[in-house]
Design an enzyme around this catalytic site. Structure first.
Site, short mmCIF file in Angstrom:
data_model
loop_
_atom_site.label_atom_id
_atom_site.label_comp_id
_atom_site.label_asym_id
_atom_site.label_seq_id
_atom_site.Cartn_x
_atom_site.Cartn_y
_atom_site.Cartn_z
N HIS A 137 46.55 4.85 62.11
CA HIS A 137 46.51 5.41 60.75
C HIS A 137 45.45 6.50 60.77
O HIS A 137 44.37 6.32 61.32
CB HIS A 137 46.15 4.33 59.73
CG HIS A 137 46.11 4.82 58.30
ND1 HIS A 137 47.08 5.64 57.76
CD2 HIS A 137 45.21 4.60 57.31
CE1 HIS A 137 46.78 5.89 56.49
NE2 HIS A 137 45.66 5.29 56.20
N GLN A 142 35.68 0.72 58.52
CA GLN A 142 34.79 0.58 59.68
C GLN A 142 34.89 1.75 60.65
O GLN A 142 34.09 1.87 61.58
CB GLN A 142 35.12 -0.72 60.43
CG GLN A 142 34.87 -1.99 59.65
CD GLN A 142 35.29 -3.23 60.42
OE1 GLN A 142 35.43 -3.20 61.64
NE2 GLN A 142 35.49 -4.33 59.71
N CYS A 197 41.10 -6.80 67.19
CA CYS A 197 42.24 -7.65 67.56
C CYS A 197 42.77 -8.40 66.34
O CYS A 197 42.86 -9.63 66.33
CB CYS A 197 41.85 -8.62 68.68
SG CYS A 197 43.26 -9.41 69.48
N GLY A 198 43.08 -7.63 65.29
CA GLY A 198 43.73 -8.19 64.12
C GLY A 198 45.24 -8.17 64.33
O GLY A 198 45.72 -8.21 65.46
#
Length: 490
Positions: free
Chosen positions: A131, A109, A44-45
């Site tokens: 991406h 990650q 949740c960036g």
């Protein structure tokens, strides 16, 4: 194993070439296929939060899966989700019931995250990316029953939300990983996801994971981040050498990129150059030609290393080495004279940024064109190359205007930051030598008016306007304007 390098020559060309501008009628089914489905966003960036907000507003059921320690420590991702009234839980609780799992964690990650997700995802679920690095460069193998798709908004997450709130959207690229589309639903789900973020209102390109990754890496390493970083440092040093006020010099550069690139949004390189006087335009054009000549081999090397996988291989080695190179470059940049320059509190008139920034304009023109040209030579389509070399530039310039290079490097991905530093390490000494030979009027003060040869000016204007990026840019910008007008009228 790098997925791209496992393909034969024809497959590589077909994947790099894949790019189709989608018609608005293709989104007539809206997001019906995702209605009443469980959609779980992992992370949740900036992208995670803002895509989720848009999708919820579009009537979808959104929740967030975070690591157990992120929840226990109430980190920023947890705060982002909770403050916006989303359901939040750990992977074990949310992933098994998810119909669509969207992985919006940082690139480095992805492997460990995907490993956990695959064990928990139900049969025939859909896995989404914004991406494709993990699939293309790392070569992640996904369970065959899982459909793998991508929806990649061509801007930072905050802009995704702001444009949606205005009733519009941002240009978006969608793709299906054809190794993982057993149920042939990938494209329909990707379209519904893009519809839900508002991308269909600004234009959607149907592309491939490979075309997205290769063009994205090239754009961010060169003109979008690497060139802006290199030029900011060198332009400031040049002004200080010329005994200019340090505070004024820093502001001219810091806010200059944003002010100048605003013209790119509306009229491309042509409008940016038209903001100059005729004599200044001729000077900027000539400087740009010289810069293109001296930087062309470096741009080519970056493109070659991206295509071969050499860049990704070296960066992943740095991941394994606890980001030693990245952190060292970050520290060096943080302590440069530009980053630590005093604040200038007076207003600089808008036109002054152009008149005193001839070199900056020449750098922008040369970098945009070089990045675009190298992508086209590699087989990437013009639409993709435009978005990755010109369209995103004002958005990146905006981050520099806020808090210089620190803010840019904080907002962009670690992958973009690493590539930017890598480019800057090589470009800095090349450009430094060139800039040291320039006139004082090229940066920091206005060029005195000189007589202009009409034929020379006419030819220069023709060359600027007829560059391929200007032709495709005019088409794409007109499409976005029409779509915005239709949306506002509704």
């Amino acid at each position: 194993m790098n997925y791209f390098n496992t393909l034969n020559f024809t497959q590589k060309i077909n994947q790099i070439n894949k790019c189709r501008f989608m018609k608005k009628e293709e989104f007539n089914k809206k997001n019906d296929i995702l209605k009443n489905k469980n959609i779980v966003i992992v992370g949740c960036g900036a992208q995670g939060l803002n895509q989720g907000l848009n999708m919820r507003d579009a009537g979808l059921n959104i929740s967030y899966a975070l690591k157990k320690n992120s929840i226990a420590n109430k980190n920023q991702s947890w705060i982002n989700a909770i403050e916006n009234n989303f359901k939040v839980d750990d992977y074990d609780a949310l992933i098994p019931d998810a119909d669509l799992v969207i992985n919006l964690t940082p690139d480095k990650q992805h492997h460990s995250v995907i490993k956990k997700l695959q064990k928990l995802m139900k049969k025939n679920a859909v896995l989404g990316y914004s991406h494709g690095f993990n699939i293309v460069e790392f070569g992640e193998k996904i369970r065959k029953d899982i459909t793998v798709i991508m929806v990649a908004p061509k801007c930072p997450g905050t802009e995704v939300r702001e444009e949606y709130k205005r009733g519009f959207g941002v240009p978006t690229l969608i793709a299906v990983h054809h190794e993982n589309d057993i149920n042939k639903i990938g494209l329909e789900v990707a379209k519904a996801w893009a519809f839900s973020t508002g991308g269909h209102r600004a234009g959607v390109l149907e592309s491939s994971f490979i075309a997205e990754v290769k063009s994205d890496l090239m754009g961010e390493q060169t003109i979008l981040c690497g060139m802006l970083q290199t030029a900011s440092l060198l332009c400031y040093e040049k002004l200080i050498t010329e005994k200019c006020n340090p505070a004024y010099s820093a502001k001219l550069i810091q806010n200059g990129w944003e002010t100048i690139t605003e013209s790119l949004k509306h009229g491309g390189i042509t409008l940016m150059m038209d903001r100059l006087s005729n004599s200044s335009k001729i000077r900027a054009y000539k400087l740009s030609k010289e810069i293109k000549k001296i930087l062309s081999p470096l741009f080519q090397k970056h493109m070659d290393d991206i295509i071969s996988g050499e860049f990704s291989n070296e960066m992943m080695k740095d991941w394994e080495n606890q980001d030693l190179k990245l952190l060292n470059w970050r520290y060096k940049t943080k302590n440069t004279s530009f980053e630590t320059a005093p604040v200038y509190n007076e207003k600089i008139p808008e036109q002054e940024y152009y008149d005193h920034g001839i070199l900056m304009i020449a750098i922008l023109k040369s970098g945009i064109e070089l990045s675009f040209e190298k992508m086209i030579e590699t087989g990437i389509k013009e639409e993709s190359a435009y978005y990755e070399s010109l369209h995103e530039l004002p958005l990146i310039a905006n981050t520099i205007a806020r808090k210089k290079l620190y803010e840019m490097n904080k907002v962009i991905s670690d992958t973009a930051e690493y590539g930017s530093y890598l480019f800057s390490e090589s470009a800095y000494p090349i450009l430094k030598e060139f800039i040291s030979t320039l006139n004082k009027s090229d940066l920091g003060c206005a060029l005195s008016h000189q007589s202009v040869n009409n034929i020379e000016l006419y030819r220069i204007n023709q060359k600027i306007q007829n560059h391929p990026i200007e032709i495709i840019g005019c088409t794409l910008r007109n499409y976005m304007k029409k779509m915005k007008a239709i949306t506002v009228a509704k």
